[in-house]
Design a protein around this motif. Structure first.
Motif, PDB file in Angstrom:
ATOM      1  N   ARG A   1       0.834  -1.208   0.000  1.00 30.70           N
ATOM      2  CA  ARG A   1       0.000   0.000   0.000  1.00 30.70           C
ATOM      3  C   ARG A   1       0.865   1.253   0.000  1.00 30.70           C
ATOM      4  NH1 ARG A   1      -1.517   3.687   3.304  1.00 30.70           N
ATOM      5  NH2 ARG A   1      -0.402   2.747   5.058  1.00 30.70           N
ATOM      6  N   ARG A   2       1.922   1.243   0.856  1.00 27.69           N
ATOM      7  CA  ARG A   2       2.815   2.402   0.892  1.00 27.69           C
ATOM      8  C   ARG A   2       3.512   2.591  -0.447  1.00 27.69           C
ATOM      9  NH1 ARG A   2       4.037   0.317   6.112  1.00 27.69           N
ATOM     10  NH2 ARG A   2       5.947  -0.639   5.292  1.00 27.69           N
ATOM     11  N   GLU A   3       3.916   1.453  -1.060  1.00 31.71           N
ATOM     12  CA  GLU A   3       4.567   1.537  -2.363  1.00 31.71           C
ATOM     13  C   GLU A   3       3.622   2.131  -3.404  1.00 31.71           C
ATOM     14  OE1 GLU A   3       7.518   1.258  -5.190  1.00 31.71           O
ATOM     15  OE2 GLU A   3       7.623   1.020  -3.004  1.00 31.71           O
ATOM     16  N   ARG A   4       2.352   1.673  -3.361  1.00 31.75           N
ATOM     17  CA  ARG A   4       1.367   2.220  -4.304  1.00 31.75           C
ATOM     18  C   ARG A   4       1.138   3.705  -4.051  1.00 31.75           C
ATOM     19  NH1 ARG A   4      -1.312  -2.590  -3.077  1.00 31.75           N
ATOM     20  NH2 ARG A   4      -2.736  -1.453  -1.685  1.00 31.75           N
ATOM     21  N   GLU A   5       1.099   4.064  -2.764  1.00 30.63           N
ATOM     22  CA  GLU A   5       0.897   5.479  -2.451  1.00 30.63           C
ATOM     23  C   GLU A   5       2.051   6.324  -2.979  1.00 30.63           C
ATOM     24  OE1 GLU A   5       0.328   5.857   1.710  1.00 30.63           O
ATOM     25  OE2 GLU A   5      -1.773   5.165   1.676  1.00 30.63           O
ATOM     26  N   LEU A   6       3.300   5.817  -2.764  1.00 32.16           N
ATOM     27  CA  LEU A   6       4.460   6.563  -3.268  1.00 32.16           C
ATOM     28  C   LEU A   6       4.420   6.666  -4.782  1.00 32.16           C
ATOM     29  CD1 LEU A   6       7.275   5.107  -0.963  1.00 32.16           C
ATOM     30  CD2 LEU A   6       6.224   7.377  -0.825  1.00 32.16           C
TER      31      LEU A   6
ATOM     32  N   ASP B   1       1.744   6.378  -6.709  1.00 32.30           N
ATOM     33  CA  ASP B   1       0.628   7.249  -7.100  1.00 32.30           C
ATOM     34  C   ASP B   1       0.988   8.712  -6.882  1.00 32.30           C
ATOM     35  OD1 ASP B   1      -0.793   4.994  -7.707  1.00 32.30           O
ATOM     36  OD2 ASP B   1      -1.946   4.965  -5.831  1.00 32.30           O
ATOM     37  N   ARG B   2       1.690   8.983  -5.761  1.00 30.12           N
ATOM     38  CA  ARG B   2       2.074  10.364  -5.479  1.00 30.12           C
ATOM     39  C   ARG B   2       3.057  10.877  -6.529  1.00 30.12           C
ATOM     40  NH1 ARG B   2       4.401  10.959   0.299  1.00 30.12           N
ATOM     41  NH2 ARG B   2       2.331  10.069   0.713  1.00 30.12           N
ATOM     42  N   ALA B   3       4.029   9.996  -6.898  1.00 27.69           N
ATOM     43  CA  ALA B   3       5.005  10.405  -7.910  1.00 27.69           C
ATOM     44  C   ALA B   3       4.312  10.654  -9.249  1.00 27.69           C
ATOM     45  CB  ALA B   3       6.087   9.333  -8.052  1.00 27.69           C
ATOM     46  N   GLU B   4       3.397   9.747  -9.609  1.00 29.92           N
ATOM     47  CA  GLU B   4       2.681   9.924 -10.869  1.00 29.92           C
ATOM     48  C   GLU B   4       1.821  11.182 -10.841  1.00 29.92           C
ATOM     49  OE1 GLU B   4       0.531   6.348 -11.445  1.00 29.92           O
ATOM     50  OE2 GLU B   4       2.290   5.152 -12.023  1.00 29.92           O
ATOM     51  N   GLN B   5       1.204  11.433  -9.679  1.00 30.13           N
ATOM     52  CA  GLN B   5       0.377  12.630  -9.567  1.00 30.13           C
ATOM     53  C   GLN B   5       1.227  13.891  -9.671  1.00 30.13           C
ATOM     54  OE1 GLN B   5      -2.966  12.737  -9.462  1.00 30.13           O
ATOM     55  NE2 GLN B   5      -2.764  14.953  -9.638  1.00 30.13           N
ATOM     56  N   GLU B   6       2.412  13.855  -9.003  1.00 29.55           N
ATOM     57  CA  GLU B   6       3.314  15.004  -9.098  1.00 29.55           C
ATOM     58  C   GLU B   6       3.764  15.217 -10.538  1.00 29.55           C
ATOM     59  OE1 GLU B   6       6.425  14.171  -6.384  1.00 29.55           O
ATOM     60  OE2 GLU B   6       5.246  14.674  -4.577  1.00 29.55           O
TER      61      GLU B   6
END
Length: 323
Positions: free
Chosen positions: A205-210, A212-217
């Motif tokens: 989950r943390r990996e997906r969040e990171l 997703d955050r990178a992709e969003q950025e």
């Protein structure tokens, strides 16, 4: 019946009441009122309508004259019977009291007999219960003796079975404890696996969040760059538009100035041409007039020019040259 029919004044004296206020005692008065009501006035005239009202009032007055004495007579009758009613009530109360006193000894005797009968019934039930208890105790004692003898005979078998049962219970206890231990170990294993799975899920989950955050950025950065580029392009286009508008405005102003200059030049040229044409026209007319004066009046050229000049200047009265 004529319209002059009137109802005689009705008056009932107190001494007449007993004879009148009985069944059909008022029929004579009703006959008089019905005779009055038989009159049929002309409703189409005011006099007739007034007569109808008068007849109705006479009927009402007659009713009141008969009813009021009757009500008074009824009131007297009710007042007269009140003492009799009260005396009858007192008499019945006293008779009831005397009757109750007479019946009291018998009622007391009956109540006592009922109490004695109830007490005897209770005693009978108590005796019956004692007999039933004694029989039950005897049967229980006999059964106890029989069971005791049977128990002595079965004692050996009972001891053996009891030992076997104890051994079986011990075996089951040990098996139960082993099962509990096994279940505990299994539960610990399951909980450990579940914990590891939760940790793996949390890491994922943390990996997906990171990610997703990178992709969003990245998307935000690209969107921001595109927005800035679009704003830059729009600014350039706006400047170009303003420059075009400025150039168009300057061109329009220059074109307008040039058109005005050309128009002015044309006006001046046209004015000069018109003036030159007018001068030539005047000159032609003057020359023609000069030739006519020379030919017709025998004037010399100088004299003809002088005459034409004087006429053109308005120095000769009533004579003018039409150009």
């Amino acid at each position: 019946m004529s319209e002059t029919t009137e109802l005689a004044v009705l008056e009932i004296k107190p001494e007449q009441a007993p004879a009148l206020y009985v069944a059909n005692g008022l029929d004579a008065y009703l006959d008089q009122i019905r005779e009055l009501a038989a009159e049929v006035p002309d409703v189409t005239t005011k006099k007739g309508r007034d007569r109808i009202g008068s007849l109705a009032r006479m009927v009402g007055s007659s009713k009141k004259a008969i009813e009021e004495p009757g009500r008074a007579y009824l009131k007297q009758l009710k007042e007269a019977v009140k003492p009799a009613e009260e005396e009858l009530r007192r008499f019945t109360r006293e008779c009831d009291t005397i009757r109750d006193k007479i019946l009291a000894p018998r009622a007391e005797w009956d109540a006592e007999q009922d109490r004695i009968a109830a007490e005897e019934q209770m005693n009978a039930w108590h005796a019956e219960a004692l007999e039933m208890n004694a029989a039950h105790d005897k049967a229980a004692a006999e059964k106890f003796e029989s069971d005791h003898e049977l128990a002595l005979l079965m004692n050996k078998d009972f001891d053996r079975e009891r030992e076997e049962a104890r051994a079986e219970a011990e075996r089951q206890r040990i098996a139960h404890e082993d099962e509990i231990k096994r279940q505990a170990i299994e539960q610990e294993r399951i909980e450990a696996e579940q914990k590891q799975q939760r940790e793996r899920d949390e890491a994922a989950r943390r990996e997906r969040e990171l990610q997703d955050r990178a992709e969003q950025e990245k998307r935000d950065r690209i969107a921001n760059e595109q927005r800035l580029e679009q704003e830059k392009q729009e600014a350039i286009e706006e400047e170009q538009r303003k420059a075009r508008e400025q150039a168009d405005r300057i061109k329009r102003e220059n074109d307008a100035k040039e058109a005005a200059r050309l128009a002015e030049e044309k006006r001046i040229a046209d004015e000069n041409a018109r003036r030159a044409a007018n001068v030539q026209h005047r000159k032609n007319i003057n020359n023609q007039a000069k030739a006519n004066l020379i030919a017709s009046a025998g004037l010399t050229e100088e004299q003809a020019i002088a005459v034409i000049t004087a006429i053109a200047k308005g120095e000769v009265t009533a004579i003018r040259i039409t150009y």
